[in-house]
Design a protein around this motif. Structure first.
Motif, PDB file in Angstrom:
ATOM      1  N   GLY A 433      -0.539   8.687   7.808  1.00  0.00           N
ATOM      2  CA  GLY A 433       0.510   7.838   8.163  1.00  0.00           C
ATOM      3  C   GLY A 433       0.534   6.478   7.353  1.00  0.00           C
ATOM      4  O   GLY A 433       1.476   6.130   6.725  1.00  0.00           O
ATOM      5  N   GLY A 434      -0.724   6.033   7.362  1.00  0.00           N
ATOM      6  CA  GLY A 434      -0.737   4.865   6.374  1.00  0.00           C
ATOM      7  C   GLY A 434      -0.733   4.887   5.221  1.00  0.00           C
ATOM      8  O   GLY A 434       0.000   4.131   4.413  1.00  0.00           O
ATOM      9  N   ALA A 437       3.189   5.300   4.432  1.00  0.00           N
ATOM     10  CA  ALA A 437       4.161   4.102   4.576  1.00  0.00           C
ATOM     11  C   ALA A 437       4.064   3.331   3.418  1.00  0.00           C
ATOM     12  O   ALA A 437       4.808   2.823   2.974  1.00  0.00           O
ATOM     13  CB  ALA A 437       3.335   3.495   5.891  1.00  0.00           C
ATOM     14  N   MET A 438       2.783   3.455   2.874  1.00  0.00           N
ATOM     15  CA  MET A 438       2.458   2.520   1.658  1.00  0.00           C
ATOM     16  C   MET A 438       3.184   3.188   0.514  1.00  0.00           C
ATOM     17  O   MET A 438       3.727   2.250  -0.503  1.00  0.00           O
ATOM     18  CB  MET A 438       1.077   2.443   1.471  1.00  0.00           C
ATOM     19  CG  MET A 438       0.696   1.245   0.473  1.00  0.00           C
ATOM     20  SD  MET A 438       1.211  -0.156   1.060  1.00  0.00           S
ATOM     21  CE  MET A 438       0.657  -0.600   2.340  1.00  0.00           C
ATOM     22  N   TRP A 440       6.039   4.713   0.511  1.00  0.00           N
ATOM     23  CA  TRP A 440       7.466   4.325   0.448  1.00  0.00           C
ATOM     24  C   TRP A 440       7.528   2.848  -0.221  1.00  0.00           C
ATOM     25  O   TRP A 440       8.732   2.849  -0.524  1.00  0.00           O
ATOM     26  CB  TRP A 440       7.948   4.445   1.894  1.00  0.00           C
ATOM     27  CG  TRP A 440       8.285   5.836   2.528  1.00  0.00           C
ATOM     28  CD1 TRP A 440       8.283   6.887   1.709  1.00  0.00           C
ATOM     29  CD2 TRP A 440       8.197   6.107   3.614  1.00  0.00           C
ATOM     30  NE1 TRP A 440       8.362   7.920   2.583  1.00  0.00           N
ATOM     31  CE2 TRP A 440       8.495   7.431   3.635  1.00  0.00           C
ATOM     32  CE3 TRP A 440       8.350   5.445   5.031  1.00  0.00           C
ATOM     33  CZ2 TRP A 440       8.230   8.166   5.065  1.00  0.00           C
ATOM     34  CZ3 TRP A 440       8.496   6.335   6.103  1.00  0.00           C
ATOM     35  CH2 TRP A 440       8.567   7.665   6.181  1.00  0.00           C
ATOM     36  N   THR A 441       6.820   2.104  -0.195  1.00  0.00           N
ATOM     37  CA  THR A 441       7.039   0.867  -0.698  1.00  0.00           C
ATOM     38  C   THR A 441       7.138   0.528  -2.352  1.00  0.00           C
ATOM     39  O   THR A 441       7.514  -0.264  -2.871  1.00  0.00           O
ATOM     40  CB  THR A 441       5.914  -0.145  -0.337  1.00  0.00           C
ATOM     41  OG1 THR A 441       4.795   0.328  -0.905  1.00  0.00           O
ATOM     42  CG2 THR A 441       5.750  -0.241   1.320  1.00  0.00           C
ATOM     43  N   SER A 456      -2.361   2.426  -1.172  1.00  0.00           N
ATOM     44  CA  SER A 456      -2.270   3.407  -0.350  1.00  0.00           C
ATOM     45  C   SER A 456      -3.659   3.727   0.363  1.00  0.00           C
ATOM     46  O   SER A 456      -3.936   4.221   1.335  1.00  0.00           O
ATOM     47  CB  SER A 456      -1.735   4.723  -1.258  1.00  0.00           C
ATOM     48  OG  SER A 456      -0.427   4.588  -1.427  1.00  0.00           O
ATOM     49  N   CYS A 463      -6.145   2.677   8.535  1.00  0.00           N
ATOM     50  CA  CYS A 463      -5.650   3.301   9.742  1.00  0.00           C
ATOM     51  C   CYS A 463      -6.732   4.366  10.285  1.00  0.00           C
ATOM     52  O   CYS A 463      -6.811   4.808  11.198  1.00  0.00           O
ATOM     53  CB  CYS A 463      -4.375   4.074   9.284  1.00  0.00           C
ATOM     54  SG  CYS A 463      -2.836   2.882   9.096  1.00  0.00           S
TER      55      CYS A 463
END
Length: 496
Positions: A433-434, A437-438, A440-441, A456, A463
């Motif tokens: 998940g961590g 999320a990274m 997507w940036t 990432s 996490c």
């Protein structure tokens, strides 16, 4: 990963063993990398290539050089002088026979490759086989006794002498022979270093009594190892025959990226796990509990690693190899699944041998490898993606065979397996998940991959660490203990 049944001293010994094993692995990696960077600037590609061909050919003989003697000595419940002498006899016999074969083959091989310099390389490398058995016996006994600090010292001496000798001779103009002499000098240096750490009572002379038992064990262990090596090499050989060398390159790059976990983690864990399992078995302790704890710790490392590689395959490939290797992305993502799944059973072979079930392990190899090869053969006409799925099938089939053997030997149940794994699943979900999320940036694919990968990786690591500590994973206790010890050492140093 020590069992609580072993008591505090045993737990402390195991933790120190892992520390020294990782230190030895990464020290060797650092020295070899530094050596390659320097020597590649001193010697030409042709000079290095001559040695590389000889080293690869001799490496094929290394597969059978030990002939299972190391496994025999580590798993044996009670070592006697008779067994130790018999093991030394087998080690010397096999190694010296291989030395003679390499020496005899040096001329024909040099002629086959139209490279007369190759003969000198092979003759020098054959000398290693004459020296190896004497130091190898000491190293195996040190592994059995979990004296990994001594092994660290011996192997570091080996790496330092090899690097120093090779570099000195290369600067003196010895060309390709500097690499071969460096290998011989390193073997001699590690042999001398092993004399310092040699266990008391270890016999110096070989003996004939008990040789048959060592040979029967070694034949099964070596046979299974050779079959397993065939299974590893088969996909690339088949791809090269039916699809072409470019496809071999793509598949090899994908496998190389996945094998980083084996190089950095499995390669450091397995030298400790095998003697630890053997020690547990000799002491009559619960080997099933030991395996389940090992399983929990390995999956907490492997599952997040392969999830991260699958999620960042594109940036990783571009950073390491360049955009021309983008076609390997789908192969990596497919085979990450099989690598992650098989991590549940990767340590089982050491448990089987520790319990004296070398025949069971050899039978498992003989069943799993033909299925893997057949699957790859059937899949190859349809392209590389199908070959990757064939590798997945091979891993799943091997895992099923291993699970059956575990149930037969330890009465392990599916409920116990799931109980050991659920925390690793939570840790993996948090780490992935961590990373997601990274990811997507970064929507711009043209951006340099390094910042994206570093961000990432950092998010994934943080996490992962938070989840390990929060869900009470067995690794959390080890991390907490290591942190407290480090803080205690720093506090004592501050007071002094």
């Amino acid at each position: 990963m020590a069992s609580s049944d072993g008591g505090a001293p045993a737990m402390e010994t195991t933790r120190r063993s892992f520390l020294y094993s990782f230190a030895e692995k990464y020290t060797s990696l650092l020295l070899s990398t530094a050596g390659a960077m320097v020597i590649s600037r001193v010697l030409t590609p042709a000079e290095i290539g001559v040695y590389s061909v000889g080293a690869v050919l001799v490496g094929l003989a290394q597969v059978v050089r030990d002939f299972g003697v190391g496994q025999f000595l580590i798993q044996e419940r009670q070592l006697t002088d008779e067994k130790l002498r018999a093991a030394l006899t087998v080690s010397i016999g096999v190694a010296w026979l291989l030395a003679a074969l390499v020496w005899l083959a040096s001329g024909p091989v040099a002629t086959f490759y139209h490279e007369p310099r190759l003969r000198k390389v092979l003759v020098l490398l054959a000398c290693n086989f004459l020296l190896l058995p004497f130091g190898a016996t000491t190293l195996v006994c040190l592994r059995r006794a979990m004296r990994f600090s001594a092994i660290y010292a011996i192997n570091t001496v080996h790496s330092v002498v090899q690097l120093g000798c090779t570099l000195a001779l290369a600067l003196l103009g010895w060309s390709y022979l500097s690499l071969a002499w460096g290998a011989v000098a390193a073997t001699g240096a590690s042999l001398l270093a092993s004399l310092y750490f040699r266990p008391a009572g270890l016999p110096w002379l070989p003996g004939w009594r008990g040789v048959r038992g060592v040979l029967s064990f070694g034949a099964l262990a070596t046979g299974g190892g050779v079959v397993d090596e065939i299974g590893v090499a088969a996909p690339e050989l088949i791809i090269g025959k039916f699809l072409g060398v470019a496809e071999v390159g793509l598949f090899g790059k994908a496998m190389g990226l996945l094998n980083v976990f084996n190089q950095l983690i499995t390669g450091a864990v397995s030298p400790v796990i095998f003697p630890w399992f053997s020690m547990q078995a000799r002491a009559g302790q619960d080997v099933r509990a030991a395996y389940l704890k090992t399983l929990a710790c390995m999956t907490a490392l492997a599952w997040p690693f392969f999830s991260f590689v699958a999620l960042t395959a594109g940036p990783l490939l571009r950073l390491l190899y360049g955009p021309q290797w983008d076609a390997a992305q789908p192969l990596i993502r497919i085979m990450c699944f099989s690598s992650a799944f098989y991590s549940m059973f990767s340590m089982a072979r050491y448990l089987f041998v520790a319990l004296g079930q070398v025949r069971m392990q050899a039978t498992l190899d003989a069943q799993a490898v033909p299925a893997r090869v057949a699957a790859v053969l059937l899949a190859t006409p349809f392209g590389l993606a199908w070959v990757a799925w064939a590798v997945v099938f091979g891993a799943l089939f091997r895992s099923w065979l291993t699970w059956r053997c575990l149930v037969r030997l330890t009465d392990m149940t599916a409920a116990q397996l799931l109980a050991a794994l659920w925390r690793s699943a939570i840790v993996t979900a948090a780490a992935a998940g961590g990373a997601v999320a990274m990811q997507w940036t970064w929507q711009d694919d043209a951006a340099h991959p390094l910042p994206r990968l570093l961000a990432s990786a950092l998010a994934c690591l943080l996490c992962w660490l938070a989840a390990v500590l929060a869900c009470g994973h067995p690794l959390g206790a080890e991390i907490g203990l290591a942190g407290r010890k480090s803080l205690s050492i720093l506090t004592r140093q501050g007071r002094t």
